[in-house]
Design an enzyme around this catalytic site. Structure first.
Site, short mmCIF file in Angstrom:
data_model
loop_
_atom_site.label_atom_id
_atom_site.label_comp_id
_atom_site.label_asym_id
_atom_site.label_seq_id
_atom_site.Cartn_x
_atom_site.Cartn_y
_atom_site.Cartn_z
N GLY A 50 0.42 -0.70 0.04
CA GLY A 50 -0.17 0.00 0.00
C GLY A 50 1.08 1.17 -0.29
O GLY A 50 0.33 2.47 -0.25
N ASP A 84 -6.73 -10.88 -9.07
CA ASP A 84 -6.31 -11.43 -9.80
C ASP A 84 -5.94 -10.04 -10.75
O ASP A 84 -6.99 -9.59 -11.53
CB ASP A 84 -5.91 -12.63 -10.46
CG ASP A 84 -4.73 -12.87 -11.09
OD1 ASP A 84 -3.75 -11.70 -11.61
OD2 ASP A 84 -4.76 -14.11 -11.99
N LYS A 148 6.50 -1.13 -14.04
CA LYS A 148 7.68 -1.11 -13.56
C LYS A 148 7.40 -2.39 -13.99
O LYS A 148 7.14 -3.73 -14.39
CB LYS A 148 7.38 -1.58 -11.89
CG LYS A 148 9.13 -2.26 -11.76
CD LYS A 148 9.15 -2.07 -10.43
CE LYS A 148 8.32 -3.60 -9.37
NZ LYS A 148 8.53 -4.04 -7.67
#
Length: 258
Positions: A50, A84, A148
């Site tokens: 978080g 997911d 990323k």
């Protein structure tokens, strides 16, 4: 653990109440690119524990939604979803939680590492492609994207995929990334859906000339550069590569000049 105890950003995160040192990566990236602005709706994919959610909420002050396979401890004013991000059904949950479209989609997710770099890079690319698919579905026109990716053989291929959907796209490594890390961040700004796709054949009027000397036509304001063309040419053009904010075409046939 010993490395973390000596890590400046790890200690700083603990001192300032952030859940992960990665919070400073998002702060630094946002200071440079201004991806998140006040009032923006932000979607964070792979959000546990978080840290990025905390920073996104501080910057935006608006609706912030986080998604992860792991449960996320509550953050005031933030909606979290345990799901997911690679599953198609998760998209419905995201849209419902956002209450519409997002201004920004961010993703700091990483695959479980196997120690086999080729495999880990491939898994990272797959995860990043899942994030891009979600972004394509929920971003507002002009929205921003941050993800990323582990460096490797197909990194540049992935960067090219992002460039097809954003007017500006580049890679960046913030100072808070560890020096030994192979992670890289891909920044996409100005989300758009091109009105043409590679392989399309269309009639095009050349209305201008670019800096390279190639003529260009426009479809819904989207420029298509055609080498060997000049202003006034009316051409039958096959669309080739689509890049950041424009496409390149080849001449299939030439009509009478205007």
């Amino acid at each position: 653990m010993a490395r973390d105890q000596k890590d400046y950003f790890y200690r700083k995160a603990k001192a300032e109440g952030y859940r992960a040192r990665s919070a400073f990566k998002l702060q630094q990236i946002n200071q440079r690119f201004r991806l998140i602005r006040r009032g923006d709706a932000v979607l964070d994919l792979g959000a546990a524990p978080g840290g990025w959610l905390q920073v996104a909420k501080e910057i935006s002050g608006g609706r912030v939604v986080g998604v992860d396979l792991l449960a996320i401890e509550p953050i005031d004013g933030v909606t979290t979803i345990k799901a997911d991000i690679t599953a198609p059904e998760t998209l419905e949950l995201i849209v419902e939680a956002l209450g519409g479209k997002a201004d920004v989609v961010i993703c700091d997710a990483a695959p479980n590492l196997s120690g086999n770099w080729t495999l880990d890079h491939a898994r990272s690319i797959d995860l990043s492609r899942s994030a891009l698919r979600v972004a394509e579905s929920v971003l507002k026109p002009g929205g921003n994207f941050l993800v990323k990716v582990f460096q490797g053989d197909t990194f540049l291929d992935y960067l090219s995929e992002v460039r097809v959907r954003f007017r500006r796209a580049q890679s960046h490594s913030p100072a808070a990334s560890r020096k030994e890390s192979a992670e890289m961040y891909v920044v996409g700004q100005g989300f758009f859906i091109p009105p043409v796709k590679a392989g399309d054949v269309l009639e095009l009027l050349i209305v201008g000339v670019g800096k390279s000397g190639d003529g260009f036509g426009e479809v819904e304001g989207f420029r298509i550069f055609v080498p060997g063309s000049g202003v006034g040419d009316r051409l039958r053009v096959r669309i080739g590569p689509i890049r950041s904010g424009h496409a390149v075409g080849t001449i299939e046939g030439r009509e009478a000049a205007l």
